[in-house]
Design a protein around this motif. Structure first.
Motif, short mmCIF file in Angstrom:
data_model
loop_
_atom_site.label_atom_id
_atom_site.label_comp_id
_atom_site.label_asym_id
_atom_site.label_seq_id
_atom_site.Cartn_x
_atom_site.Cartn_y
_atom_site.Cartn_z
N UNK A 30 0.84 -1.20 0.00
CA UNK A 30 0.00 0.00 0.00
C UNK A 30 0.88 1.25 0.00
N UNK A 31 1.92 1.25 0.80
CA UNK A 31 2.83 2.40 0.81
C UNK A 31 3.53 2.54 -0.53
N UNK A 32 3.94 1.42 -1.12
CA UNK A 32 4.59 1.46 -2.43
C UNK A 32 3.64 2.05 -3.48
N UNK A 33 2.39 1.58 -3.49
CA UNK A 33 1.42 2.07 -4.48
C UNK A 33 1.21 3.57 -4.33
N UNK A 34 1.12 4.04 -3.10
CA UNK A 34 0.90 5.46 -2.86
C UNK A 34 2.12 6.29 -3.28
N UNK A 35 3.30 5.80 -2.99
CA UNK A 35 4.51 6.58 -3.29
C UNK A 35 4.88 6.57 -4.77
N UNK A 36 4.41 5.60 -5.54
CA UNK A 36 4.76 5.52 -6.95
C UNK A 36 3.59 5.85 -7.88
N UNK A 37 2.49 6.32 -7.33
CA UNK A 37 1.28 6.52 -8.14
C UNK A 37 1.46 7.50 -9.29
N UNK A 38 2.32 8.49 -9.16
CA UNK A 38 2.51 9.47 -10.23
C UNK A 38 3.72 9.17 -11.11
N UNK A 39 4.57 8.28 -10.68
CA UNK A 39 5.81 8.00 -11.38
C UNK A 39 5.59 7.45 -12.79
N UNK A 40 4.66 6.55 -12.94
CA UNK A 40 4.51 5.87 -14.22
C UNK A 40 3.86 6.73 -15.29
N UNK A 41 3.05 7.68 -14.90
CA UNK A 41 2.50 8.61 -15.88
C UNK A 41 3.60 9.39 -16.57
N UNK A 43 6.79 8.42 -16.81
CA UNK A 43 7.57 7.49 -17.63
C UNK A 43 6.89 7.18 -18.96
N UNK A 44 5.58 7.02 -18.93
CA UNK A 44 4.84 6.72 -20.16
C UNK A 44 4.91 7.91 -21.11
N UNK A 45 4.79 9.12 -20.57
CA UNK A 45 4.89 10.32 -21.41
C UNK A 45 6.27 10.41 -22.06
N UNK A 46 7.31 10.13 -21.29
CA UNK A 46 8.67 10.15 -21.85
C UNK A 46 8.83 9.08 -22.93
N UNK A 47 8.31 7.91 -22.67
CA UNK A 47 8.40 6.83 -23.65
C UNK A 47 7.66 7.20 -24.93
N UNK A 48 6.52 7.82 -24.79
CA UNK A 48 5.73 8.23 -25.95
C UNK A 48 6.51 9.25 -26.78
N UNK A 49 7.22 10.16 -26.12
CA UNK A 49 8.02 11.15 -26.84
C UNK A 49 9.23 10.51 -27.52
N UNK A 50 9.87 9.56 -26.83
CA UNK A 50 11.08 8.93 -27.36
C UNK A 50 10.79 7.90 -28.44
N UNK A 51 9.65 7.21 -28.33
CA UNK A 51 9.32 6.13 -29.26
C UNK A 51 7.91 6.32 -29.83
N UNK A 52 7.72 7.29 -30.71
CA UNK A 52 6.37 7.52 -31.26
C UNK A 52 5.85 6.34 -32.08
#
Length: 79
Positions: A30-41, A43-52
């Motif tokens: 639960x602590x992990x989910x709360x602390x990483x909840x914004x991290x993946x958004x 990362x996905x945005x960066x991936x989308x920019x790097x690999x269209x």
């Protein structure tokens, strides 16, 4: 809470750890989910920019997940 209080067996004989682990274990799920909840958004945005060229699928509801799973990939022979 229910699984811990009833000491229900989960898988391979595992049971929920004591409730205090929420406060004492830095890697509690639960602590992990709360602390990483914004991290993946980010990362996905960066991936989308790097690999269209990559297709990024966002499934926001259980209904969208079910539709995706029962779509063209459902009969994929590579599974």
């Amino acid at each position: 809470m229910r699984r811990r209080l009833r000491r229900e067996v989960l898988w391979n004989g595992n049971v929920e750890p004591p409730l205090r682990t929420f406060f004492t274990n830095r890697e509690h799920i639960v602590r992990w989910a709360f602390s990483t909840r914004n991290k993946y958004g980010v990362l996905i945005s960066q991936l989308q920019d790097e690999r269209p060229d990559l297709l990024i699928v966002r499934l926001r509801t259980p209904r969208e997940v079910q539709a995706w799973l029962s779509g063209p990939l459902a009969n994929n022979p590579s599974d």
